[in-house]
Structure formats: structure tokens, C-alpha cells
Design a protein around this motif. Structure first.
Motif, PDB file in Angstrom:
ATOM      1  N   MET A 190       5.814 -30.720   2.809  1.00 62.97           N
ATOM      2  CA  MET A 190       6.961 -30.406   3.664  1.00 62.97           C
ATOM      3  C   MET A 190       6.936 -31.308   4.889  1.00 62.97           C
ATOM      4  SD  MET A 190       7.961 -26.730   5.346  1.00 62.97           S
ATOM      5  CE  MET A 190       9.487 -26.537   6.285  1.00 62.97           C
ATOM      6  N   SER A 191       8.068 -31.959   5.183  1.00 57.00           N
ATOM      7  CA  SER A 191       8.137 -32.868   6.321  1.00 57.00           C
ATOM      8  C   SER A 191       8.057 -32.083   7.630  1.00 57.00           C
ATOM      9  CB  SER A 191       9.448 -33.662   6.278  1.00 57.00           C
ATOM     10  OG  SER A 191      10.556 -32.794   6.372  1.00 57.00           O
ATOM     11  N   LYS A 192       7.583 -32.766   8.669  1.00 57.47           N
ATOM     12  CA  LYS A 192       7.465 -32.135   9.978  1.00 57.47           C
ATOM     13  C   LYS A 192       8.850 -31.874  10.572  1.00 57.47           C
ATOM     14  CE  LYS A 192       3.045 -34.350  11.084  1.00 57.47           C
ATOM     15  NZ  LYS A 192       2.360 -35.271  12.016  1.00 57.47           N
ATOM     16  N   PHE A 227      16.835 -23.822  11.724  1.00 57.03           N
ATOM     17  CA  PHE A 227      16.316 -25.196  11.684  1.00 57.03           C
ATOM     18  C   PHE A 227      15.031 -25.274  10.861  1.00 57.03           C
ATOM     19  CE2 PHE A 227      13.675 -28.542  13.804  1.00 57.03           C
ATOM     20  CZ  PHE A 227      14.422 -29.646  13.399  1.00 57.03           C
ATOM     21  N   LYS A 228      14.366 -24.132  10.662  1.00 56.34           N
ATOM     22  CA  LYS A 228      13.124 -24.014   9.900  1.00 56.34           C
ATOM     23  C   LYS A 228      12.004 -24.915  10.453  1.00 56.34           C
ATOM     24  CE  LYS A 228      15.547 -22.788   5.627  1.00 56.34           C
ATOM     25  NZ  LYS A 228      15.807 -23.128   4.208  1.00 56.34           N
ATOM     26  N   PRO A 229      11.653 -24.714  11.730  1.00 56.54           N
ATOM     27  CA  PRO A 229      10.617 -25.574  12.323  1.00 56.54           C
ATOM     28  C   PRO A 229       9.232 -25.310  11.748  1.00 56.54           C
ATOM     29  CG  PRO A 229      11.169 -23.776  13.817  1.00 56.54           C
ATOM     30  CD  PRO A 229      12.144 -23.693  12.676  1.00 56.54           C
ATOM     31  N   THR A 230       8.478 -26.386  11.567  1.00 55.61           N
ATOM     32  CA  THR A 230       7.074 -26.243  11.173  1.00 55.61           C
ATOM     33  C   THR A 230       6.198 -26.045  12.415  1.00 55.61           C
ATOM     34  OG1 THR A 230       6.834 -28.657  11.209  1.00 55.61           O
ATOM     35  CG2 THR A 230       7.321 -27.620   9.085  1.00 55.61           C
ATOM     36  N   LYS A 231       6.706 -26.458  13.551  1.00 56.29           N
ATOM     37  CA  LYS A 231       6.003 -26.265  14.824  1.00 56.29           C
ATOM     38  C   LYS A 231       7.047 -26.305  15.937  1.00 56.29           C
ATOM     39  CE  LYS A 231       1.758 -27.759  15.490  1.00 56.29           C
ATOM     40  NZ  LYS A 231       0.558 -28.586  15.764  1.00 56.29           N
ATOM     41  N   VAL A 232       6.733 -25.627  17.039  1.00 59.75           N
ATOM     42  CA  VAL A 232       7.627 -25.569  18.195  1.00 59.75           C
ATOM     43  C   VAL A 232       6.909 -26.157  19.403  1.00 59.75           C
ATOM     44  CG1 VAL A 232       8.538 -23.912  19.893  1.00 59.75           C
ATOM     45  CG2 VAL A 232       9.122 -23.666  17.484  1.00 59.75           C
ATOM     46  N   TYR A 233       7.649 -26.846  20.246  1.00 61.99           N
ATOM     47  CA  TYR A 233       7.110 -27.400  21.491  1.00 61.99           C
ATOM     48  C   TYR A 233       7.852 -26.765  22.667  1.00 61.99           C
ATOM     49  CZ  TYR A 233       6.638 -30.801  25.330  1.00 61.99           C
ATOM     50  OH  TYR A 233       6.457 -31.390  26.553  1.00 61.99           O
ATOM     51  N   ILE A 234       7.101 -26.139  23.595  1.00 62.90           N
ATOM     52  CA  ILE A 234       7.698 -25.440  24.734  1.00 62.90           C
ATOM     53  C   ILE A 234       7.132 -25.996  26.046  1.00 62.90           C
ATOM     54  CG2 ILE A 234       8.141 -23.196  25.817  1.00 62.90           C
ATOM     55  CD1 ILE A 234       7.456 -21.886  23.119  1.00 62.90           C
ATOM     56  N   PRO A 235       7.932 -26.744  26.818  1.00 60.04           N
ATOM     57  CA  PRO A 235       7.495 -27.187  28.148  1.00 60.04           C
ATOM     58  C   PRO A 235       7.679 -26.056  29.166  1.00 60.04           C
ATOM     59  CG  PRO A 235       9.217 -28.627  27.213  1.00 60.04           C
ATOM     60  CD  PRO A 235       9.214 -27.347  26.438  1.00 60.04           C
ATOM     61  N   PHE A 236       6.665 -25.832  29.993  1.00 61.28           N
ATOM     62  CA  PHE A 236       6.735 -24.814  31.047  1.00 61.28           C
ATOM     63  C   PHE A 236       7.024 -25.487  32.388  1.00 61.28           C
ATOM     64  CE2 PHE A 236       5.156 -21.997  27.971  1.00 61.28           C
ATOM     65  CZ  PHE A 236       5.120 -20.696  28.472  1.00 61.28           C
ATOM     66  N   ASN A 237       8.111 -25.052  33.051  1.00 62.87           N
ATOM     67  CA  ASN A 237       8.420 -25.594  34.368  1.00 62.87           C
ATOM     68  C   ASN A 237       8.205 -24.568  35.473  1.00 62.87           C
ATOM     69  OD1 ASN A 237      10.577 -23.897  33.938  1.00 62.87           O
ATOM     70  ND2 ASN A 237      12.133 -25.346  34.641  1.00 62.87           N
ATOM     71  N   TRP A 238       7.667 -23.397  35.121  1.00 66.50           N
ATOM     72  CA  TRP A 238       7.302 -22.380  36.105  1.00 66.50           C
ATOM     73  C   TRP A 238       6.286 -21.452  35.444  1.00 66.50           C
ATOM     74  CZ3 TRP A 238       7.647 -23.201  40.925  1.00 66.50           C
ATOM     75  CH2 TRP A 238       7.548 -22.168  41.870  1.00 66.50           C
TER      76      TRP A 238
END
Length: 381
Positions: free
Chosen positions: A1-3, A91-102
Motif C-alpha cells: 500500500m502506497s504512503k 482520504f484513507k491515510p496510512t499516517k497523520v502529521y500534526i504540527p502543534f503551534n500551542w
């Protein structure tokens, strides 16, 4: 499965965090990763969308308020957030990226990721204040919230340690914290003598006038009044140098700062130049680049100024003292201390000291090489 990487931005506006996140998304896309950026509706939504379109990054706005970040109407917001999360699941993500600004801006996303067992990467973009962990609502929703977090990276060492302390992360998570700073394209900030002359002439600044610069938003956390008081002290001690201070940027504190300038009789010495689109060139006109913030996630304007040959003068605060070593590649002003005008004067009057600090600063720029930083970022996905 592609990223398939879903980037989830809990945005409160369009600023440095949003710009770098979109650029990171474009980089992942360039190496063959399927990326989609989801962002919370905010004042800067149009700019976020336009930037994504410019770089060819697929994006989608989400209409909700966080139910952990904001407690007002939190039960309704929890339902709305979950409903909006369906768009992400499609979207069926294989991974999620979450930037924290607080401190906890991103927790609603993170909580939902855990409910669906989605692995995630977190980035920390500031030195955040402590939060009240004793409320039942926060206890309930933050329990094991980092369960599916595979990696954490922060822009500086101090911001990473601070994040770990705030959220009382266990040893296994602390071991996962990487330091991945922001990057700069050094060639964009090369010293330009012709632009220096043109820019100074535009604002009636003579070539031999000593020019302090403050580049960035005029907001309370920046503590820009310290720069004005520093100019006042310097002017009173060394009037023949005709020192001036230019603010390049705007913000909510502008009227307050102008009132202070009038009060200190500095109207002939302080310039409010407003927002500039060509900031990279502006550094060429500045001799000493000031940043006196209470804290910074990453003092990008300091690194940019170094690339243009400015001498950095910063407050002894997290995110700034990570970048500047006193008397090595700049000047660090200790809290509560004074007489920094003399230290600045000593550097300015000594060609050897000026050259030494500039050379050290230039050598350190290798740490912010764009390719090396993005390569390291890519390994997290």
C-alpha cells in the motif's frame, strides 16, 4: 500500500508554521508520497489555500472548533469535529502529521486519530505555557493521547524539552523526540550593497548611520518595546553614530509602540516600515538584527539575518538562546541586565570583532541546510 499522509493543521492564522508545513507537504509529494493537507478554517484560510495551490498541494478546509483546545460549546464541537474527521478518513491515510503551534492545539485531531488507531507524527513549533491538567474534561481526553505517536520532532532543543514537561511524556516517548529545525535558502539572503543603499535612501538613513532592525510581527510576545529602550540608551550614549531603529512588519502593538516612541522623543530615529514582500533583501540594510521575544519556536529572522551578515542581538529566551551563543555568533541580552549599548558599541567599533562574529554565524548556517533538514524530515514517514 502506497504512503498516504494526511497533514492536519489546527490553524489560527497564516504564518510561519503554516508556510513551512505547506512546504514540507510539497517536499513529501516531490518524493512520491500521496499527501493531502487539511486545515481548520481561520482568518488566513484563503492564504493557506492559495499557497497550497501554488505548490500543487491538495488541500481541504475543515469547519469546526476544537473540543479540547476550546472548551466553549465543547460537547457540540466534539460532534462537529468528529463529523469533519470523516473527510480525513475518506482520504484513507496510512499516517497523520500534526504540527502543534500551542500547548494543546492539535489535541482534537490527535484524540480522533487514536480512536481510529492511525499512527501519527507530531511537530512542536514553540515554547508553550503549561496547561491545567487537573480538569476532568482534559484528563479524560488526554489519557493515552500519544498512544499512536510514532515520532515527535521540535525545532529547537528547548521547545522539545518543554513539550515533554508540559504533557509529562514517559521515557519511551521522550526518546522519540528529534530536533529538526526550520531551514533557510542561504542564497536568498546574500548581502546586497546596492539594495542597502537604495533601501536606506528611501527611509532617509545615511550610509554611516548605525541601523538596528526588528523584522517580524509587532505583537506582545515579541516585546518590541525592549528594542526601543535599547535604541534610547544607545542614542544617549553615542549620539554621533546617529543610531536608528527600523521595524519591518506590522501588528496589533504598532500604535502602542508609536506612542512609546513619541514619549521618548525618538520620532526622528524610529521608522515603522510596515510589511515588506522582499524581506530577504531588507536584511542587507541592517547592522544589528534585534529579536527580544518572550520566547520563539524558532527565530527564523535571526538565522536569515546571519546569512545576510547582520549581527544578531537577542533576548536570553528559549528558541533564541538555542540559536545564538553570546559573544560567539551574536549577542545575548540577559534578563534584567543593562549596559548592552556599550557591548554593541564595542562590537560595532571593532572590525575584528564584527568579522569574527559574522564568520562564526556563517559557519553555523550549515545546520540549517534545506536538503539535509528535509531529508531527515522525510525519514519520519
Amino acid at each position: 500500500m502506497s504512503k498516504r499522509i494526511a497533514i492536519l493543521l489546527y490553524s489560527t492564522g497564516y504564518g510561519g508554521l503554516e508556510i513551512k508545513t505547506i512546504q514540507r507537504a510539497a517536499h513529501l509529494q516531490s518524493i512520491g508520497v500521496n499527501v493531502k493537507l487539511f486545515y481548520k478554517d481561520c482568518e488566513g484560510s484563503d492564504n493557506i489555500k492559495a499557497h497550497c495551490n501554488k505548490l500543487g498541494v491538495e488541500s481541504q478546509v475543515l469547519f469546526f472548533q476544537g473540543f479540547i483546545e476550546s472548551w466553549e460549546n465543547r460537547f457540540i464541537n466534539k460532534f462537529r469535529c468528529a463529523f469533519q474527521f470523516i473527510k480525513i478518513l475518506k482520504f484513507k491515510p496510512t499516517k497523520v502529521y500534526i504540527p502543534f503551534n500551542w500547548s494543546c492545539h492539535g489535541f482534537s485531531f490527535l484524540w480522533l486519530c487514536n480512536k481510529f488507531s492511525i499512527p501519527n507524527v507530531i511537530s512542536v513549533h514553540g515554547y508553550f505555557p503549561a496547561i491545567n491538567n487537573d480538569t476532568n474534561w482534559l484528563k479524560k481526553h488526554s489519557k493515552n493521547i500519544f498512544q499512536y505517536t510514532t515520532d515527535i520532532f521540535s525545532l529547537t532543543s528547548s521547545s522539545g524539552k518543554n513539550f515533554c514537561n508540559i504533557h509529562k511524556l514517559d521515557a519511551s516517548l521522550i526518546e522519540k523526540v528529534n530536533i529538526i529545525p526550520n531551514w533557510i535558502s542561504q542564497s536568498d539572503f546574500t548581502y546586497d550593497p546596492d539594495f542597502r543603499s537604495t533601501f536606506r535612501s528611501r527611509y532617509n538613513i545615511k550610509e554611516n548611520d548605525l541601523l538596528f532592525g526588528h523584522v517580524g510581527r509587532l505583537e506582545k510576545i515579541k516585546r518590541s518595546h525592549i528594542s526601543i529602550h535599547l535604541l534610547k540608551e544607545f542614542k544617549d550614549k553615542y549620539p554621533l553614530l546617529n543610531p536608528k531603529l527600523i521595524f519591518i512588519g506590522d501588528g496589533s502593538e504598532e500604535s502602542t509602540l508609536k506612542a512609546l516612541v513619541n514619549e521618548l522623543s525618538l520620532t526622528e530615529h524610529v521608522i515603522f516600515a510596515g510589511f515588506h514582500t522582499n524581506i530577504a533583501k531588507c536584511y542587507s540594510a541592517i547592522d544589528f538584527n534585534l529579536l527580544t521575544s518572550e520566547s520563539e519556536g524558532f527565530g527564523s529572522t535571526i538565522v536569515e539575518g546571519m546569512a545576510a551578515g547582520c549581527i544578531s542581538v537577542v533576548s536570553d529566551k528559549p528558541g533564541l538562546n538555542d540559536l545564538v551563543d553570546d559573544n560567539h555568533n551574536g549577542i545575548v541580552m540577559k534578563e534584567g541586565a543593562n549596559n548592552y549599548s556599550h557591548k554593541i558599541y564595542s562590537v560595532y567599533q571593532s572590525p575584528f570583532e564584527t568579522f569574527r562574529i559574522r564568520v562564526n554565524a556563517m559557519k553555523g548556517l550549515a545546520l540549517f541546510d534545506k536538503k539535509a533538514i528535509l531529508d531527515k524530515f522525510s525519514t519520519l514517514f
